[in-house]
Scaffold this active site. Structure first.
Site, short mmCIF file in Angstrom:
data_model
loop_
_atom_site.label_atom_id
_atom_site.label_comp_id
_atom_site.label_asym_id
_atom_site.label_seq_id
_atom_site.Cartn_x
_atom_site.Cartn_y
_atom_site.Cartn_z
N ASN A 24 -3.25 40.91 19.30
CA ASN A 24 -2.22 39.92 18.98
C ASN A 24 -2.91 38.58 18.81
OD1 ASN A 24 -0.48 41.97 19.62
ND2 ASN A 24 0.74 40.77 21.05
N LYS A 73 13.05 43.98 30.89
CA LYS A 73 11.80 43.95 31.66
C LYS A 73 12.05 43.97 33.17
CE LYS A 73 8.95 43.00 28.07
NZ LYS A 73 7.64 43.53 27.74
N LYS A 97 15.43 40.74 26.51
CA LYS A 97 14.09 41.03 27.06
C LYS A 97 14.10 40.86 28.58
CE LYS A 97 10.73 40.37 24.21
NZ LYS A 97 9.80 39.71 23.29
N ASP A 115 0.97 45.95 22.07
CA ASP A 115 1.91 47.00 22.49
C ASP A 115 1.36 48.40 22.25
OD1 ASP A 115 3.96 45.37 23.44
OD2 ASP A 115 4.66 44.97 21.42
N1 CTP Z 1 3.97 42.20 28.26
C1 CTP Z 1 3.22 42.96 29.12
N2 CTP Z 1 2.71 44.16 28.70
C2 CTP Z 1 2.93 44.61 27.47
C3 CTP Z 1 3.70 43.84 26.56
C4 CTP Z 1 4.19 42.64 26.99
O1 CTP Z 1 3.02 42.54 30.26
N3 CTP Z 1 2.42 45.77 27.08
C5 CTP Z 1 4.57 40.93 28.72
C6 CTP Z 1 4.00 39.69 28.07
O2 CTP Z 1 2.93 39.17 28.83
C7 CTP Z 1 5.20 38.76 28.09
C8 CTP Z 1 6.40 39.69 27.97
O3 CTP Z 1 5.92 40.97 28.38
O4 CTP Z 1 5.35 38.08 29.31
C9 CTP Z 1 7.01 39.80 26.62
O5 CTP Z 1 6.05 40.14 25.68
P1 CTP Z 1 6.48 40.51 24.20
O6 CTP Z 1 5.28 40.99 23.46
O7 CTP Z 1 7.27 39.39 23.61
O8 CTP Z 1 7.48 41.69 24.52
P2 CTP Z 1 7.59 43.13 23.98
O9 CTP Z 1 7.84 44.02 25.15
O10 CTP Z 1 6.44 43.46 23.10
O11 CTP Z 1 8.94 43.06 23.15
P3 CTP Z 1 9.21 43.00 21.57
O12 CTP Z 1 8.24 43.94 20.92
O13 CTP Z 1 10.63 43.43 21.47
O14 CTP Z 1 9.06 41.57 21.18
#
Ligand code: CTP
Length: 397
Positions: free
Chosen positions: A208, A341, A337, A276
């Site tokens: 990312n 979470k 979210k 992700d």
């Molecule tokens: N996060 C995490 N571990 C992951 C993905 C995200 O700990 N594998 C945490 C990030 O550090 C952040 C929060 O989750 O605090 C949101 O991250 P984001 O990438 O926006 O969320 P996603 O779960 O990827 O949601 P989406 O794809 O719907 O945006």
């Protein structure tokens, strides 16, 4: 400043002992009184004369030195300081501390003291990574020992990796944070930061976009309020904050392991931009161009670190904070979210191209918790971090 603060400095036997001479000088420049203790092994690397000349006082060396016993018993010596610091802390000293061995002056002082103890480990990378040292590290942390470093880099022994003693200024930042009375003094807080890199093959990866600036600023804000910060970072562009205990990782799976190893903490702030997905079955060898066409990559889902920590039954931090960087329907997406979470707070912002947030110095965020959505005014990113640190301090008070 450390005016009037008394530091008992135990110098272990390692090549990094030469940095402890600089540490003494810098501590004294800041007004601290330094009482040095040199182990037998330490004496092989720095001389008692140079240590006492820099400290401006006697260096203590031997448990059975009767003059010392008459002047100051070893129990008393262990109690006079505001902080005991072991630098360099060798694998051997860490093992002694873990098991309560007291067979020389340094280990006896460490067992007898009722003063907070900070260690700056320094050793060969394999010794640092050995299961025994990592077990000892975990035990020491649980016993309340503060840990600064080690850093990653080229080592005197010719190897590369974690094991270099933290630099004197990093140790001083930790000491100042520890001895500064702030609302977060004595509280351990975890911050994840930066991107993760998921290998495709040994030379390529997916990731990312993240500079690590937000997580670093938040860690600085927490340290300024006296927190002990464990900073788990992916390969970021900005330097990690001074005074934090830095754990460097590459992948989401490594980040998850490092996060578990850091627990228990009072609060966890998950600012990392975690990938992700990872490439399933990443190649051990570099993928070569072939006439059969482009390679097909299969993806596997990475662990959701924030979600996993939010749902822990044991060791869940009192406060779990996640971030939501959204490009559209910011409030709806962020609230969804927050629910998904299971964290306590979500800090949400609009990162669409028109917002100017990506790469800019200002940010407009909203804080989402069980009470609803709170809009913060637009402010410099450093102020967002400071304000968030203050809110965390209030929540943990
Ligand atoms: N996060 C995490 N571990 C992951 C993905 C995200 O700990 N594998 C945490 C990030 O550090 C952040 C929060 O989750 O605090 C949101 O991250 P984001 O990438 O926006 O969320 P996603 O779960 O990827 O949601 P989406 O794809 O719907 O945006």
């Amino acid at each position: 400043m450390l005016t009037g603060k008394h530091i008992l400095l135990i110098i272990g036997g390692g090549i990094a002992a030469f940095k402890s001479l600089d540490l003494i000088r810098r501590l004294r420049e800041r007004g601290a009184v330094v009482t040095p203790v040199l182990t037998n092994a330490g004496e092989a690397f720095v001389t008692p004369l140079s240590v006492s000349a820099l400290a401006g006082r006697k260096v203590f060396r031997d448990l059975f030195d009767l003059t010392d016993e008459a002047e100051m018993g070893h129990i008393q010596l262990s109690r006079v300081a505001d902080l005991v610091i072991v630098a360099p802390a060798t694998a051997d000293l860490m093992a002694k501390m873990t098991s309560g061995v007291a067979n020389d002056l340094a280990s006896t002082l460490l067992l007898a003291t009722d003063t907070p103890v900070m260690i700056a480990p320094a050793m060969n990378v394999r010794m640092w990574q050995h299961a025994a040292t990592q077990r000892n590290l975990e035990t020491l942390r649980r016993d309340g020992t503060q840990v600064v470093g080690p850093n990653e880099g080229d080592m005197a022994c010719g190897e590369f990796g974690p094991g270099r003693m933290a630099e004197p200024m990093e140790i001083i930042a930790s000491i100042e944070a520890h001895l500064t009375d702030g609302p977060l003094s004595g509280k351990r807080i975890l911050v994840t930061s930066g991107p993760t890199h998921e290998p495709i093959d040994p030379v390529r990866y997916i990731a990312n976009r993240s500079s690590g600036a937000q997580g670093t600023a938040i860690a600085r804000g927490l340290i300024a309020l006296g927190a002990e910060v464990i900073f788990v970072t992916g390969p970021a562009e900005v330097s990690p904050p001074e005074g934090a205990q830095v754990v460097s990782v590459q992948t989401a799976q490594e980040m998850l392991t490092a996060v578990h190893a850091a627990l228990p903490v009072e609060a966890g702030i998950f600012a990392a931009a975690v990938a992700d997905w990872r490439v399933a079955g990443a190649s051990e060898r570099k993928l070569k161009k072939s006439k059969d066409g482009v390679p097909r990559l299969e993806f596997a889902e990475n662990p959701d670190i924030l979600k996993e920590v939010s749902h822990l039954e044991e060791n869940r931090p009192k406060l779990v904070i996640g971030f939501a960087a959204e490009t559209n329907d910011v409030v709806d997406n962020a609230v969804a979210k927050w629910k998904r979470k299971g964290c306590d707070w979500i800090v949400a912002n609009d990162v669409s191209t028109g917002s100017g947030v990506m790469g800019g110095s200002e940010n407009t965020v909203m804080l989402i918790d069980k009470n609803g959505v709170e809009n913060w005014p637009t402010m410099p990113k450093t102020d967002v971090a400071r304000r968030l640190a203050e809110r965390i301090a209030q929540a943990l008070a």
